[in-house]
Design a protein around this motif. Structure first.
Motif, short mmCIF file in Angstrom:
data_model
loop_
_atom_site.label_atom_id
_atom_site.label_comp_id
_atom_site.label_asym_id
_atom_site.label_seq_id
_atom_site.Cartn_x
_atom_site.Cartn_y
_atom_site.Cartn_z
N TRP A 124 31.93 31.00 41.53
CA TRP A 124 32.27 32.40 41.85
C TRP A 124 33.24 33.23 40.88
CZ3 TRP A 124 29.52 34.77 45.18
CH2 TRP A 124 28.89 34.06 46.22
N GLY A 125 34.11 32.26 40.24
CA GLY A 125 35.17 32.90 39.42
C GLY A 125 34.52 33.39 38.16
N TYR A 126 33.31 33.16 37.66
CA TYR A 126 32.52 33.48 36.54
C TYR A 126 31.13 34.16 36.97
CZ TYR A 126 36.05 30.62 33.99
OH TYR A 126 37.18 30.01 33.50
N ILE A 127 31.08 34.78 38.03
CA ILE A 127 29.77 35.21 38.43
C ILE A 127 29.36 36.60 37.75
CG2 ILE A 127 30.63 36.49 40.39
CD1 ILE A 127 28.38 35.78 41.87
N SER A 128 30.39 37.24 37.22
CA SER A 128 30.35 38.42 36.24
C SER A 128 29.41 37.87 35.15
CB SER A 128 31.55 38.99 35.88
OG SER A 128 32.19 38.04 35.08
N ALA A 129 29.43 36.61 34.50
CA ALA A 129 28.72 36.50 33.45
C ALA A 129 27.30 36.29 33.82
CB ALA A 129 28.90 35.22 32.95
N LEU A 130 26.77 36.21 35.16
CA LEU A 130 25.63 36.31 35.87
C LEU A 130 25.07 37.51 36.12
CD1 LEU A 130 23.07 34.53 36.59
CD2 LEU A 130 24.26 34.14 38.58
N PHE A 131 26.16 38.30 36.94
CA PHE A 131 25.67 39.53 37.49
C PHE A 131 26.76 40.62 36.98
CE2 PHE A 131 24.07 37.03 40.54
CZ PHE A 131 22.52 37.29 40.47
N PRO A 132 26.88 41.12 35.82
CA PRO A 132 27.84 42.19 35.32
C PRO A 132 28.22 43.25 36.35
CG PRO A 132 26.35 41.91 33.65
CD PRO A 132 25.73 41.24 34.75
N THR A 133 27.32 43.62 37.21
CA THR A 133 27.59 44.76 37.91
C THR A 133 26.83 44.39 39.36
OG1 THR A 133 25.57 46.05 37.34
CG2 THR A 133 27.77 46.60 36.23
N LEU A 134 27.37 44.82 40.37
CA LEU A 134 26.84 44.46 41.80
C LEU A 134 26.39 46.06 42.32
CD1 LEU A 134 29.34 42.04 43.06
CD2 LEU A 134 26.91 41.52 42.29
N SER A 135 25.47 46.25 43.11
CA SER A 135 25.28 47.59 43.65
C SER A 135 24.58 47.11 44.95
CB SER A 135 23.99 48.19 42.78
OG SER A 135 22.67 47.32 42.84
N THR A 149 31.24 43.80 38.74
CA THR A 149 31.62 42.47 39.43
C THR A 149 33.05 42.01 39.46
OG1 THR A 149 29.38 41.77 38.94
CG2 THR A 149 30.80 40.10 39.75
N ASN A 150 33.65 42.33 38.21
CA ASN A 150 35.17 41.91 38.15
C ASN A 150 36.24 42.71 38.90
OD1 ASN A 150 34.84 39.66 36.55
ND2 ASN A 150 34.85 40.93 34.60
N THR A 151 35.72 43.86 39.54
CA THR A 151 36.43 44.57 40.15
C THR A 151 36.43 44.19 41.52
OG1 THR A 151 35.82 46.61 38.58
CG2 THR A 151 36.86 47.25 40.96
N LEU A 152 35.26 43.88 42.09
CA LEU A 152 34.99 43.44 43.46
C LEU A 152 35.46 42.12 43.74
CD1 LEU A 152 31.64 45.08 44.18
CD2 LEU A 152 33.79 45.77 44.82
N ILE A 153 35.05 41.17 42.55
CA ILE A 153 35.25 39.62 42.95
C ILE A 153 36.63 39.12 42.08
CG2 ILE A 153 34.17 37.22 42.59
CD1 ILE A 153 32.61 38.89 44.55
N THR A 154 37.69 39.53 42.60
CA THR A 154 39.03 39.01 41.97
C THR A 154 39.28 37.68 42.20
OG1 THR A 154 39.98 39.73 44.29
CG2 THR A 154 39.85 41.42 42.41
N PRO A 155 40.19 37.21 41.59
CA PRO A 155 40.60 35.65 41.81
C PRO A 155 40.55 35.54 43.41
CG PRO A 155 41.63 36.49 40.18
CD PRO A 155 40.92 37.71 40.61
N LEU A 156 41.28 36.35 44.08
CA LEU A 156 41.64 36.01 45.38
C LEU A 156 40.27 35.89 46.22
CD1 LEU A 156 43.27 35.63 47.91
CD2 LEU A 156 43.49 38.02 48.28
N VAL A 157 39.24 37.00 45.86
CA VAL A 157 37.97 37.03 46.51
C VAL A 157 37.26 35.68 46.24
CG1 VAL A 157 35.80 38.27 46.98
CG2 VAL A 157 38.06 39.39 46.87
N ALA A 158 37.13 35.39 44.91
CA ALA A 158 36.29 34.14 44.52
C ALA A 158 36.80 32.84 45.19
CB ALA A 158 36.71 33.79 42.92
N ALA A 159 38.20 32.75 45.39
CA ALA A 159 38.69 31.54 46.17
C ALA A 159 38.38 31.62 47.29
CB ALA A 159 40.32 31.70 45.92
N ILE A 160 38.28 32.83 48.34
CA ILE A 160 37.94 33.01 49.48
C ILE A 160 36.37 32.42 49.77
CG2 ILE A 160 37.56 34.26 51.64
CD1 ILE A 160 40.25 35.80 50.80
N LEU A 161 35.54 33.08 48.74
CA LEU A 161 34.33 32.78 48.79
C LEU A 161 33.91 31.22 48.69
CD1 LEU A 161 32.80 35.75 47.12
CD2 LEU A 161 32.29 35.45 49.44
N GLY A 162 34.45 30.82 47.57
CA GLY A 162 34.31 29.34 47.22
C GLY A 162 34.87 28.41 48.20
#
Length: 310
Positions: A124-135, A149-162
């Protein structure tokens, strides 16, 4: 002569039995070994200057440590809330008679229980490498909303998701075990009374399943508190990462790690006490039934004693 022998036997039966205390030399040897080891541990903690207890006292209530502790507690609470809600939904899907819902739930549980939570956090922390943008939009059609993706998936969001998605897989199995522990006859009786499936689940199954669900859920909460330390890999400033930031500057690694460990122990102890009272509350019906059976047994023994005396 015969009367004298009978009197002697009667005195032997009525005389109090002499209780011989069982000697346990091995137990005293074990006590001695434990005492020696504890004395060695206390001596090491007090005399080894490398522990840096003065530094521990200095940073124990520092704003950076307390802010990291606050973020750890918030992360634990959010991850557990999402994990419990999603876990209940997955458990109901798994027990559904619909094969598609049951298969989807099984696949989810299989995937998230089969991969380490540390790997999921990195994903989740490096998901921007897989999907640079989310739509967001119509599949294979126009998009209504697009963002990096980095704008939406912040470290806090990545931590909560993981953490929460992984926890949901374990909670699904815990809830499924609790629901399965309720007797099938009670469900059939409720169906015979004309109750709907949702009402049976809400009024009959879940209240009884809570006695099975609560203990492992409380254990998972304590485990989640400690698992949040893995979030430091995402540079999220929880308790452990806050300690790392401090000792990366002053190089007092052990005292700062001790500071974080003591806070983890304090919070874990509080949660353990809460778990005890929560389990006690949900098992009060069993205690009442047990006390009732014990009271009936005592009354029966009293009646038997009275009838023998008469």
């Amino acid at each position: 002569m015969i009367a004298s022998d009978e009197l002697t036997h009667q005195n032997e039966r009525t005389a109090p039995l002499k209780v011989v205390k069982l000697r346990r030399p091995g137990r005293w040897v074990l006590y001695f070994i434990i005492a020696v080891l504890l004395a060695m541990l206390v001596d090491t903690l007090l005399t080894n200057p490398n522990f840096g207890w003065a530094t521990v006292g200095e940073y124990f209530t520092s704003p950076r440590i307390l802010d990291g502790l606050s973020k750890t507690l918030q992360l634990t609470l959010i991850a557990m809330l999402i994990g419990v809600v999603l876990g209940v939904i997955l458990a109901i899907m798994r027990l559904s008679t619909n094969p598609a819902l049951s298969a989807v739930s099984w696949c989810y549980i299989w995937f998230f229980r089969g991969t380490p939570v540390f790997v999921q956090l990195l994903f989740w922390g490096y998901i921007s490498a897989l999907f640079p943008t989310l739509s967001f939009g119509i599949p294979f059609g126009p998009s209504f909303f697009t963002s990096e993706t980095n704008t939406l998936i912040t470290p806090l969001v990545a931590a909560i998701l993981g953490l929460s998605l992984n926890e949901a897989a374990y909670m699904a199995e815990i809830v499924r075990a609790g629901i399965s522990s309720v007797g099938r006859g009670q469900v059939e009786a409720a169906q015979a009374l004309g109750m709907s499936r949702a009402r049976i689940l809400r009024r009959i199954i879940l209240p009884q399943a809570m006695r099975v669900i609560i203990p492992p859920t409380a254990n998972n909460t304590i485990s989640m508190l400690k698992t949040t330390s893995l979030v430091s890999v995402l540079s999220f400033p929880e308790l452990l990462y806050a300690s790392q930031l401090i000792y990366s500057v002053n190089f007092k690694t052990i005292p700062l790690l001790l500071t974080a460990s003591i806070w983890y122990l304090i919070v874990t102890s509080v949660l353990t006490v809460g778990q005890y009272y929560l389990e006690r509350r949900f098992s009060r019906s069993d205690r009442t039934a047990s006390h009732g059976r014990l009271r009936s047994l005592i009354n029966l023994q009293r009646r038997r004693g009275a009838s023998n005396g008469s």
